[in-house]
Design an enzyme around this catalytic site. Structure first.
Site, PDB file in Angstrom:
ATOM      1  N   GLU A  61     -23.561  28.540   9.433  1.00 33.92           N
ATOM      2  CA  GLU A  61     -23.449  29.620  10.425  1.00 33.92           C
ATOM      3  C   GLU A  61     -23.053  30.942   9.753  1.00 33.92           C
ATOM      4  O   GLU A  61     -23.523  32.010  10.145  1.00 33.92           O
ATOM      5  CB  GLU A  61     -22.452  29.211  11.514  1.00 33.92           C
ATOM      6  CG  GLU A  61     -23.026  28.073  12.365  1.00 33.92           C
ATOM      7  CD  GLU A  61     -22.044  27.507  13.358  1.00 33.92           C
ATOM      8  OE1 GLU A  61     -20.992  26.995  12.920  1.00 33.92           O
ATOM      9  OE2 GLU A  61     -22.308  27.593  14.568  1.00 33.92           O
ATOM     10  N   GLU A 110     -22.545  19.178  13.316  1.00 36.37           N
ATOM     11  CA  GLU A 110     -21.478  19.156  14.317  1.00 36.37           C
ATOM     12  C   GLU A 110     -21.662  18.040  15.328  1.00 36.37           C
ATOM     13  O   GLU A 110     -20.702  17.435  15.812  1.00 36.37           O
ATOM     14  CB  GLU A 110     -21.419  20.509  15.050  1.00 36.37           C
ATOM     15  CG  GLU A 110     -20.789  21.636  14.241  1.00 36.37           C
ATOM     16  CD  GLU A 110     -21.775  22.356  13.336  1.00 36.37           C
ATOM     17  OE1 GLU A 110     -22.890  21.843  13.102  1.00 36.37           O
ATOM     18  OE2 GLU A 110     -21.417  23.456  12.851  1.00 36.37           O
TER      19      GLU A 110
HETATM   20  N1  3HC Z   1     -13.013  20.048   6.858  1.00 35.84           N
HETATM   21  C1  3HC Z   1     -11.939  19.519   6.248  1.00 35.84           C
HETATM   22  N2  3HC Z   1     -12.013  18.590   5.267  1.00 35.84           N
HETATM   23  C2  3HC Z   1     -13.246  18.201   4.887  1.00 35.84           C
HETATM   24  C3  3HC Z   1     -14.406  18.706   5.487  1.00 35.84           C
HETATM   25  C4  3HC Z   1     -14.259  19.687   6.517  1.00 35.84           C
HETATM   26  N3  3HC Z   1     -15.315  20.239   7.123  1.00 35.84           N
HETATM   27  N4  3HC Z   1     -15.476  18.121   4.906  1.00 35.84           N
HETATM   28  C5  3HC Z   1     -14.991  17.287   3.976  1.00 35.84           C
HETATM   29  N5  3HC Z   1     -13.649  17.325   3.962  1.00 35.84           N
HETATM   30  C6  3HC Z   1     -12.746  16.594   3.078  1.00 35.84           C
HETATM   31  C7  3HC Z   1     -12.874  15.086   3.258  1.00 35.84           C
HETATM   32  O1  3HC Z   1     -12.030  14.630   4.288  1.00 35.84           O
HETATM   33  C8  3HC Z   1     -12.443  14.585   1.898  1.00 35.84           C
HETATM   34  O2  3HC Z   1     -11.016  14.638   1.868  1.00 35.84           O
HETATM   35  P1  3HC Z   1     -10.171  13.551   1.043  1.00 35.84           P
HETATM   36  O3  3HC Z   1     -10.646  13.691  -0.384  1.00 35.84           O
HETATM   37  O4  3HC Z   1      -8.770  13.981   1.279  1.00 35.84           O
HETATM   38  O5  3HC Z   1     -10.523  12.219   1.640  1.00 35.84           O
HETATM   39  C9  3HC Z   1     -12.963  15.655   0.942  1.00 35.84           C
HETATM   40  O6  3HC Z   1     -13.183  16.816   1.747  1.00 35.84           O
HETATM   41  C10 3HC Z   1     -14.263  15.296   0.257  1.00 35.84           C
HETATM   42  O7  3HC Z   1     -15.195  14.859   1.253  1.00 35.84           O
HETATM   43  P2  3HC Z   1     -16.171  13.621   0.993  1.00 35.84           P
HETATM   44  O8  3HC Z   1     -15.400  12.483   0.447  1.00 35.84           O
HETATM   45  O9  3HC Z   1     -16.928  13.427   2.247  1.00 35.84           O
HETATM   46  O10 3HC Z   1     -17.085  14.204  -0.181  1.00 35.84           O
HETATM   47  P3  3HC Z   1     -18.643  14.068  -0.402  1.00 35.84           P
HETATM   48  O11 3HC Z   1     -18.934  14.825  -1.625  1.00 35.84           O
HETATM   49  O12 3HC Z   1     -19.048  12.649  -0.289  1.00 35.84           O
HETATM   50  O13 3HC Z   1     -19.326  14.826   0.834  1.00 35.84           O
HETATM   51  C11 3HC Z   1     -19.702  16.621   2.385  1.00 35.84           C
HETATM   52  C12 3HC Z   1     -19.165  16.216   0.987  1.00 35.84           C
HETATM   53  C13 3HC Z   1     -21.215  16.393   2.448  1.00 35.84           C
HETATM   54  C14 3HC Z   1     -19.397  18.084   2.568  1.00 35.84           C
HETATM   55  C15 3HC Z   1     -19.018  15.745   3.459  1.00 35.84           C
HETATM   56  O14 3HC Z   1     -17.621  15.786   3.265  1.00 35.84           O
HETATM   57  C16 3HC Z   1     -19.283  16.178   4.865  1.00 35.84           C
HETATM   58  O15 3HC Z   1     -20.302  15.833   5.413  1.00 35.84           O
HETATM   59  N6  3HC Z   1     -18.319  16.919   5.458  1.00 35.84           N
HETATM   60  C17 3HC Z   1     -18.370  17.282   6.862  1.00 35.84           C
HETATM   61  C18 3HC Z   1     -19.315  18.431   7.078  1.00 35.84           C
HETATM   62  C19 3HC Z   1     -19.282  18.829   8.527  1.00 35.84           C
HETATM   63  O16 3HC Z   1     -19.280  18.013   9.411  1.00 35.84           O
HETATM   64  N7  3HC Z   1     -19.275  20.132   8.753  1.00 35.84           N
HETATM   65  C20 3HC Z   1     -19.244  20.627  10.111  1.00 35.84           C
HETATM   66  C21 3HC Z   1     -17.826  20.815  10.509  1.00 35.84           C
HETATM   67  S1  3HC Z   1     -17.651  21.294  12.184  1.00 35.84           S
HETATM   68  C22 3HC Z   1     -18.012  22.945  12.202  1.00 35.84           C
HETATM   69  O17 3HC Z   1     -18.388  23.491  11.198  1.00 35.84           O
HETATM   70  C23 3HC Z   1     -17.810  23.647  13.514  1.00 35.84           C
HETATM   71  C24 3HC Z   1     -18.424  25.007  13.536  1.00 35.84           C
HETATM   72  O18 3HC Z   1     -19.697  24.941  14.099  1.00 35.84           O
HETATM   73  C25 3HC Z   1     -17.609  25.973  14.363  1.00 35.84           C
END
Ligand code: 3HC
Length: 695
Positions: free
Chosen positions: A105, A125
């Site tokens: 975004e 999301e």
């Molecule tokens: N916020 C906070 N912490 C996050 C995060 C996020 N968005 N995404 C990942 N983390 C943290 C994980 O909890 C993990 O923490 P830990 O080491 O303490 O367990 C660490 O980051 C590493 O994450 P992964 O183990 O998942 O690492 P990978 O390399 O396997 O994957 C990734 C990386 C593809 C970025 C994966 O973490 C992921 O898919 N994250 C979520 C992405 C997501 O859903 N984004 C949308 C969020 S909602 C949003 O943006 C709302 C907006 O529209 C207003």
């Protein structure tokens, strides 16, 4: 600037770089830094263009999920994105890694987008029970075709840089270099070319008719049964096609806030963190994984072939042993066929497939080929005598340091380990069928399993892209022990008056991927029958034992594979069978039970109360480390709806006092099956929840 961001300006280009490891989530510090940076650059007459980029492994991967559920702190992400878009100077987002959610975004708010070649883009999301709430639903369909925006936003699917460029999401793919250098070079080129600010919000969506949205809604209702967020995403995208940006953003914000308050959002975010927390087990702190590149498999049946396929697809070499050469050839052909399917679907290249067939996959009837394997997984017949014999042979042929694993679903891993002189190397690795598709792996830790062997089990799961859950030794470990238990509770519901079809319908409506009787038919009724026969000598005389499943097996109605089980499978149709109902009625009559009406709600209450009560015992006994390990197991291996978070999260949501009251209510009819778990009683008495035990 904040600690998470840096600002510098050189040669007319301002650079805002973000550094908020591990994934540069758009936390308060990042949002503030971005807002300050834009303000600074706007005010500096020497700045002609602004680059936003990130350090580390990725561009912003989303809003900071840890902040959800807490009071919002300004500046909000939508206001930061609006400030970026409103900049009078061209803003360039220079992208790499996984540009997800709030990260995408931010990029959509920028005026130009450049990305490194292996960048991936997505709005995930919906997987957290939300919609993109910082303009994603309004800006994405202004850049890419509306149908594509609907697909990306309702599924959360990621796309690669070339697809993003073709669709108009990004302008250019950088040839090489760092995101910072690529961004600066692109910014300079744009300035030299006289290009100015180019707000995405000024564009119009490519026109889309109402039917597109109707079709999307009915597809989503079918594919994402029970989920609120995907439908809400469609409402927001439809608003983008009808309203000016400002009004559309208001609609998006309202819908986002509504989803944020919902139980499904809380459940899905619980599932997200639980799946990461589950890998935090004590043994991983104590020992490092052993190196592994080759896997030995004993048994080429459905399970063995599935594990072989999964290992090969993850780049591991596989040797597979069968008892006879025709069985070994069958295994070879099963695995080869599945891999050919992967080639067709583009999951495996033709050259990688050929490499597997020529070099990386070998079958034999001789245990000697296991001598060099790093991890051996036994997937033979479920009999303790068979397993003990196999492990004694493995002890003789395998190299020192090899991990010796059993894929048993129920049997005692301690006894299996004692068949060797190296019990520290023995572990349970319980895969789920079909093993090349199912995500769950139960890592069963026996009394003498060494920490490095446990760590190796978790490393293997990661390599095979599976989610490992640590389980202790007991009959059925976490998942199958629960399955046996809740099956007894729903068999009880059938004896009271429900039909198996009522049960399946009620639980599918609740959100289960399949009803339990359909699952039995799929697995083969003989599997559960064999377990019940094995445990028959230990059965407590107080157990109310429903016999109808055994009767079906005696009639050779073993489920799908014989065309009949609880259902009839005929001409591609699945039919209910009045004979099954008669058979159950006869059992009731023989036991003097008068059938009552059992509502769908009561079926769900019995199912959940039984599951949660037994799961509380599983946690109390240390078989599962925490309630969240139970949740991850049921969601990833047993078709429990992810949007309910797992059984323990569900129990917290409805209230543990309600679950305990149900257990006590049902215990009036059967106080053996429904004996309240001590942990459940203690938590209720102390006003605590399962989530308190996850910390
Ligand atoms: N916020 C906070 N912490 C996050 C995060 C996020 N968005 N995404 C990942 N983390 C943290 C994980 O909890 C993990 O923490 P830990 O080491 O303490 O367990 C660490 O980051 C590493 O994450 P992964 O183990 O998942 O690492 P990978 O390399 O396997 O994957 C990734 C990386 C593809 C970025 C994966 O973490 C992921 O898919 N994250 C979520 C992405 C997501 O859903 N984004 C949308 C969020 S909602 C949003 O943006 C709302 C907006 O529209 C207003």
């Amino acid at each position: 600037m904040t600690q998470a961001t840096r600002y510098d300006a050189r040669d007319g280009i301002a650079i805002i770089s973000i550094s908020n490891p591990p994934v540069n989530a758009a936390s308060f510090a990042v949002r503030s830094g971005l807002a300050d940076g834009i303000q600074h650059a706007e005010a500096d007459p020497a700045v002609a263009a602004i680059v936003i980029c990130c350090d580390g492994r990725t561009f912003i991967a989303g809003a900071d999920i840890k902040e959800f559920g807490k009071p919002p702190v300004s500046p909000s992400l939508p206001s930061v994105v609006a400030a970026i878009e409103a900049s009078t100077k061209p803003v360039i987002a220079s992208l790499h890694g996984t540009v997800l959610g709030g990260g995408l975004e931010v990029a959509l708010g920028a005026h130009y987008r450049i990305a490194l070649p292996d960048t991936r883009f997505g709005l995930p999301e919906v997987k957290l029970g939300l919609l993109p709430g910082a303009g994603g639903t309004q800006r994405l369909p202004r850049l890419v075709p509306v149908e594509m925006a609907i697909d990306m936003i309702t599924t959360g699917r990621q796309i690669k840089a070339d697809e993003a460029q073709r669709a108009g999401l990004i302008d250019i793919i950088a040839k090489d270099g760092t995101p910072r250098d690529a961004g600066i070079a692109y910014a300079k080129a744009l300035v030299a070319d006289g290009q100015g600010a180019r707000p995405t919000g000024d564009l119009l969506c490519q026109s889309s008719v109402g039917e597109t949205f109707d079709a999307a809604r009915s597809a989503v209702k079918k594919k994402m049964r029970g989920q609120v967020a995907p439908l809400t995403c469609i409402d927001a995208i439809e608003a983008a096609t009808k309203l000016p940006l400002k009004e559309g953003l208001r609609v998006e914000r309202d819908l986002f806030q509504k989803l944020m308050q919902g139980d499904q959002r809380a459940a899905l975010i619980h599932a997200f963190f639980a799946e990461r927390q589950v890998a935090k087990v004590p043994e991983i702190k104590e020992g490092s994984p052993r190196e592994f590149a080759s896997i030995g498999i004993i048994g080429g049946g459905t399970m063995g072939a599935g594990i072989a396929t999964s290992a090969l697809l993850s780049g591991l070499d596989v040797v597979l042993v069968e008892t006879a050469s025709d069985a070994a050839e069958r295994a070879l052909s099963t695995v080869t066929k599945t891999l050919q399917g992967s080639v067709k679907r583009g999951k495996l290249s033709q050259s990688a497939f050929e490499d597997i067939v020529e070099r990386r996959f070998v079958t034999s009837t001789d245990y000697a080929i296991l001598a060099e394997a790093d991890i051996i997984i036994e997937a033979a017949f479920e009999s303790m005598d068979v397993k003990k014999d196999i492990f004694a042979q493995l002890d003789a042929v395998c190299k020192p340091g090899a991990v010796l694993a059993t894929n048993t679903s129920y049997l005692d891993v301690n006894t299996i380990a004692d068949a060797t002189d190296r019990p520290g190397d023995v572990i349970g690795l319980h895969f789920f069928s079909p093993a090349h598709m199912m995500k769950l792996l139960e890592v069963v830790v026996a009394e003498k399993t060494s920490p490095e062997v446990v760590a190796t089990g978790f490393a293997l799961a990661k390599k095979m892209q599976k989610i490992a859950v640590r389980a202790g030794v007991c009959d059925g470990f976490i998942g199958n022990r629960l399955l046996s238990f809740y099956r007894r509770a729903i068999d009880g519901a059938v004896m009271r008056g429900a039909s198996p079809y009522d049960v399946d319908r009620a639980l599918v409506d609740f959100g289960m991927a399949m009803g339990p009787f359909s699952v039995s038919d799929l697995a083969g009724l003989d599997i559960g029958y064999a377990t019940r026969k094995r445990l028959a000598p230990f059965r407590d005389p107080r157990e109310a034992y429903a016999e109808f499943s055994d009767r079906l097996c005696e009639k050779k109605r073993l489920g799908r594979k014989t065309g009949r089980g609880f259902y009839i499978y005929e001409n591609g149709q699945t039919l209910e069978d009045p004979d099954v109902l008669d058979m159950i009625a006869q059992e009731r009559a023989a036991k003097g039970i008068i059938a009552e009406q059992v509502t769908a709600q009561e079926i769900v209450e019995r199912f959940m109360a039984a599951m949660v009560n037994e799961a509380a015992r599983i946690v109390d006994e240390g078989i599962a480390l925490r309630p969240l390990d139970v949740d991850v197991t049921l969601v990833n291996g047993y078709g429990f709806p992810r949007w309910r978070g797992g059984p323990m999260h569900y129990a917290d949501t409805v209230g543990l006092d309600k679950i305990l009251a149900d257990v006590r209510r049902f215990s009036k009819e059967d106080d053996y099956l429904w004996e309240p778990a001590q942990l459940l009683e203690t938590l209720v008495a102390g006003g605590q929840s399962f989530s308190d035990l996850n910390a």
